[in-house]
Design a protein around this motif. Structure first.
Motif, PDB file in Angstrom:
ATOM      1  N   ILE A  10       0.860  -1.185   0.000  1.00 17.35           N
ATOM      2  CA  ILE A  10       0.000   0.000   0.000  1.00 17.35           C
ATOM      3  C   ILE A  10       0.894   1.231   0.000  1.00 17.35           C
ATOM      4  O   ILE A  10       1.714   1.418   0.908  1.00 17.35           O
ATOM      5  CB  ILE A  10      -0.928   0.013   1.229  1.00 17.35           C
ATOM      6  N   ALA A 159      -1.633  -1.115  -4.006  1.00 19.25           N
ATOM      7  CA  ALA A 159      -2.775  -0.228  -3.772  1.00 19.25           C
ATOM      8  C   ALA A 159      -2.253   1.201  -3.729  1.00 19.25           C
ATOM      9  O   ALA A 159      -1.499   1.573  -2.826  1.00 19.25           O
ATOM     10  CB  ALA A 159      -3.484  -0.587  -2.464  1.00 19.25           C
ATOM     11  N   CYS A 161      -2.762   4.515  -2.721  1.00 20.45           N
ATOM     12  CA  CYS A 161      -3.552   5.357  -1.813  1.00 20.45           C
ATOM     13  C   CYS A 161      -2.760   6.612  -1.454  1.00 20.45           C
ATOM     14  O   CYS A 161      -2.842   7.115  -0.331  1.00 20.45           O
ATOM     15  CB  CYS A 161      -3.907   4.578  -0.543  1.00 20.45           C
ATOM     16  N   LEU A 312     -12.255  -2.390  -2.973  1.00 17.50           N
ATOM     17  CA  LEU A 312     -10.955  -3.021  -3.193  1.00 17.50           C
ATOM     18  C   LEU A 312     -10.705  -4.124  -2.176  1.00 17.50           C
ATOM     19  O   LEU A 312     -10.185  -5.201  -2.517  1.00 17.50           O
ATOM     20  CB  LEU A 312      -9.845  -1.967  -3.124  1.00 17.50           C
TER      21      LEU A 312
END
Length: 400
Positions: A10, A159, A161, A312
């Protein structure tokens, strides 16, 4: 170079990255979070404070909702001030019993950080020069530098973010990405103060002098906003000047009740509508501000990010537990359908409540007439309420 193996890498330790990480942890899926700034810096960012039910439910699912429920303020409505008169939008009545909760993004982030630290999960703060690699293959990885040492994180999925200015969206091939943007010709000057709110519920203000918003973070901490030109500098606004201008945009009752005080934080935020299509690039998925920005008028930014995380997370659980890629394949289209509805509402609400440069006098009359209609129409109030509290996750499916 040190090499680490995880299932999901992430990029970004804001609310969306931390929430995704916590949900994955609860589901037994390993994740490492990489963040370019310090945890203190992340907590220092003053952002949204209105949570929809989807966001509230996800915090509970992640096991970090206790303080939110103890300290958050449940709001069943808000007020609209125009033409010198206030009108209440009863969210509970017109949205089928739903409400929103006032709980600052800083507090939500703190709860997620504390939970991650308590679980001993890896978050690499102050990780410089992060880069994403080979996300168009089955073996993506992330590299970064921390404390002078190079790190490589091998993973199954990335991911993204990491926000509007992050590396993930910037790394997507330009030929595969479409970006839509509208920049508004004004900003919001925000002031945070340790003063009791002027009203229990929020007040949205359409004034001849420009938009204003009376918001809050708690029963003892208030957040106020003024529409200002983009050319204004925060240094030009003293606290006294802010309070004076705010009072000029309020009704008599609010002017008499408002408690002023020194600012804790003061800043000017530009407004934009922005959407990236698609939100998936091979094994890299964008979520939150990395994929979309909304003007804050509709209080959708954090809540849209939470919805992305929900979609997700469900897709990743489906992949690891059910050996299905259906959720991954549907992620972008499903998320974008909800995003565009929220973008529309935020754009519409912004158009309705603000004064735009070069507006003719008739525009203010149009705004007043529409507001008057909305406040005296069951259909109008229902439309505002159901959009404000957040459309159901299956909204499109129910009407297909």
């Amino acid at each position: 170079m040190t090499t680490t193996r995880t299932q999901v890498a992430i990029v970004g330790a804001g609310p969306s990255g931390l929430l995704l990480g916590q949900l994955l942890h609860k589901a037994g899926i390993d994740a490492v979070i990489v963040e370019r700034v310090s945890g203190e810096y992340v907590l220092g960012r003053i952002r949204a404070g209105i949570l929809e039910q989807v966001c509230i439910d996800l915090m509970d699912e992640a096991g970090v909702g206790a303080r939110m429920h103890k300290e958050g303020l449940v709001h069943d409505g808000f007020e609209m001030l125009f033409g010198g008169q206030r009108h209440r939008v009863d969210l509970k009545k017109y949205s089928g019993g739903k409400h929103v909760m006032v709980y600052g993004q800083t507090e939500l982030t703190h709860d997620l950080m504390d939970a991650r630290a308590a679980a001993g999960l890896t978050t690499m703060y102050e990780a410089r020069n992060a880069a994403v690699h080979d996300f168009d293959t089955a073996k993506p990885y992330v590299t970064c530098e921390k404390d002078g040492q190079q790190h490589r994180i091998d993973c199954d999925f990335i991911a993204g973010c990491d926000g509007f200015h992050g590396v993930c969206r910037a790394s997507a091939p330009r030929s595969a990405i479409k970006e839509y943007e509208k920049v508004y010709p004004f900003g919001w000057l925000g002031l945070l103060s340790d003063t009791p709110p002027v009203n229990y519920e929020l007040i949205y203000v359409n004034s001849p002098r420009g938009f204003a918003l009376c918001s809050q973070r708690s029963n003892t901490r208030s957040r106020y906003y003024l529409q200002v030109p983009l050319t204004d500098k925060v240094e030009e606004w003293s606290d006294d000047a802010f309070w004076q201008e705010l009072k000029l945009r309020l009704d008599d009752e609010a002017r008499e009740k408002i408690v002023t005080g020194p600012s804790i934080e003061k800043s000017i935020a530009p407004l934009r509508s922005f959407v990236t299509e698609p939100m998936r690039f091979g094994r890299m998925f964008l979520a939150g501000d990395a994929a979309h920005i909304v003007p804050p008028t509709g209080a959708k930014g954090l809540n849209l990010a939470a919805t992305d995380v929900k979609y997700l997370f469900d897709a990743l659980v489906g992949f690891y537990q059910d050996k299905s890629e259906a959720g991954l394949d549907d992620y972008s289209s499903k998320a974008l359908a909800r995003i565009w509805r929220a973008e529309r509402f935020s754009w519409w609400f912004t158009q309705l409540m603000h004064r735009f440069p070069h507006d003719e006098a008739i525009t203010a009359k149009f705004q007043h007439a529409e507001l008057d209609y909305l406040m005296h129409s069951e259909a109008g109030l229902t439309s505002i309420a159901e959009n404000y509290v957040g459309l159901p996750l299956d909204f499109g499916a129910r009407r297909a």
